[in-house]
Design a protein around this motif. Sequence first.
Motif, PDB file in Angstrom:
ATOM      1  N   LYS A 126      -6.758   2.014  -7.078  1.00  0.00           N
ATOM      2  CA  LYS A 126      -6.635   3.218  -6.153  1.00  0.00           C
ATOM      3  C   LYS A 126      -7.509   3.270  -5.071  1.00  0.00           C
ATOM      4  CE  LYS A 126      -7.040   8.098  -6.678  1.00  0.00           C
ATOM      5  NZ  LYS A 126      -7.275   9.343  -7.465  1.00  0.00           N
ATOM      6  N   LEU A 127      -7.210   3.249  -3.834  1.00  0.00           N
ATOM      7  CA  LEU A 127      -8.089   3.436  -2.668  1.00  0.00           C
ATOM      8  C   LEU A 127      -7.668   4.519  -1.868  1.00  0.00           C
ATOM      9  CD1 LEU A 127     -10.016   1.439  -0.780  1.00  0.00           C
ATOM     10  CD2 LEU A 127      -8.195   0.661   0.099  1.00  0.00           C
ATOM     11  N   ASN A 128      -8.759   5.564  -1.814  1.00  0.00           N
ATOM     12  CA  ASN A 128      -8.647   6.746  -1.020  1.00  0.00           C
ATOM     13  C   ASN A 128      -7.360   7.278  -1.603  1.00  0.00           C
ATOM     14  OD1 ASN A 128     -11.058   6.073   0.341  1.00  0.00           O
ATOM     15  ND2 ASN A 128      -9.961   4.994   1.586  1.00  0.00           N
ATOM     16  N   ASP A 129      -6.481   7.572  -0.523  1.00  0.00           N
ATOM     17  CA  ASP A 129      -5.320   8.390  -0.758  1.00  0.00           C
ATOM     18  C   ASP A 129      -4.135   7.501  -0.821  1.00  0.00           C
ATOM     19  OD1 ASP A 129      -4.977   7.330   1.656  1.00  0.00           O
ATOM     20  OD2 ASP A 129      -4.446   9.557   2.539  1.00  0.00           O
ATOM     21  N   SER A 130      -4.234   6.308  -1.281  1.00  0.00           N
ATOM     22  CA  SER A 130      -3.286   5.307  -1.677  1.00  0.00           C
ATOM     23  C   SER A 130      -3.551   4.421  -2.922  1.00  0.00           C
ATOM     24  CB  SER A 130      -2.817   4.470  -0.368  1.00  0.00           C
ATOM     25  OG  SER A 130      -2.667   5.218   0.712  1.00  0.00           O
ATOM     26  N   LYS A 179       1.030  -1.171  -0.158  1.00  0.00           N
ATOM     27  CA  LYS A 179       0.003   0.001  -0.150  1.00  0.00           C
ATOM     28  C   LYS A 179       0.959   1.303  -0.027  1.00  0.00           C
ATOM     29  CE  LYS A 179      -3.768   2.191   2.707  1.00  0.00           C
ATOM     30  NZ  LYS A 179      -4.355   2.085   3.776  1.00  0.00           N
ATOM     31  N   ASP A 209      -4.201   9.481 -11.615  1.00  0.00           N
ATOM     32  CA  ASP A 209      -4.491   8.161 -11.644  1.00  0.00           C
ATOM     33  C   ASP A 209      -3.434   7.326 -12.250  1.00  0.00           C
ATOM     34  OD1 ASP A 209      -6.155   5.846 -12.016  1.00  0.00           O
ATOM     35  OD2 ASP A 209      -7.116   6.200 -13.820  1.00  0.00           O
ATOM     36  N   PRO A 236       1.239   5.329  -0.550  1.00  0.00           N
ATOM     37  CA  PRO A 236       0.225   6.588  -0.482  1.00  0.00           C
ATOM     38  C   PRO A 236       0.620   7.367  -1.798  1.00  0.00           C
ATOM     39  CG  PRO A 236       1.335   6.276   1.759  1.00  0.00           C
ATOM     40  CD  PRO A 236       1.959   5.202   0.702  1.00  0.00           C
TER      41      PRO A 236
END
Length: 339
Positions: free
Chosen positions: A286-290, A220, A237, A222
């Motif tokens: 892509k998951l939130n800010d990571s 993961k 992206d 950031p």
Amino acid sequence: MTGYRIKIICLFVFFIFSLSTVYCLPSTDVYADTIRVLILDEDSPRIPAKNEPLEKVSEKVKGDFLVSGVHYTGEIEVWKGKNGLYVVNEIPFEEYVKSVVMAEVGTNWEMEALKVQAIISRTYAVYQRNMNGTLRYHITSSVLHQVYKGNYSDARAATAVEKTSGEILTFNGKPIEALYHSTAGGKTELPEEVFGKSYPYIKSVETSGEASPYWIWERKIPLSEIEKSLNISGFKDMAVRSYTSTGRVKEVTVTSESGERTIKSNDLRKQLGWQRLPSTNFTMTKLNDSIIFEGKGYGHGIGLCQWSALEMAKKGKNYREILSFFYPGTEIQLYEGRR
């Protein structure tokens, strides 16, 4: 060599590696068949630019020296370039191979797997020495080539090297570029997909190696870290642009405030960090800010897979059979110039 000069050399080593203590002991040993290794600091590896002029700081010093807890023997030489100082360690060739075997795979592996590592490490070093004979160094001490940790070996590693003394892999009578990696994750990669050139003795093969800690992994990372590593701002992206013929990621497209940018997956690994992105065999979300990277394997995936070689050894394959599987068409010969 006077004690004064030895102290001067030690001080130069100190500045290169930002160490608190460096010890040197003089020696009168004379070495014949040797290799010159550029010692790199893993935190900030620096290698001379292709045409960077180098100035010799002092004559060679023979002896033992300790750099940041790593014990080196042989000879040390320091060169100054426009980007800093460089330390080169020249040591007996087979002693170098023993250290590499220990650093690359350890000694608790099957003896046949250790013999495999001895031969590919020796072959790779012979190839690099032949290619870089006119340079100040033949090979580096890091994963840029193969890992070398100075006077770092034990009885089992030494036995594997001694039982295969002088043996290298050849193709049409010449040493091969014995590329290898930690974990393929099920299938090795073709060299032309990564380095842009093919080798007649390296194919893509199915592999095992489930015991590897990198068989399956997840990272993961950031978005802020990605922006910093890629030197971009306003990350939007990242998507796969293309795949290699073996199914690995070949290129990704990064979209930011400044537009789109295509990056080769191996360059992405280098910029994010080899440990942060262990291989190019991954998917990403892509998951939130990571961004979540899920993948298999470690390394470029080309040539011999070390963890697969271990599995083959456990199943009774000898070192010749293992090497033949990963490097078809090659022969084992004694290298020229050995003493």
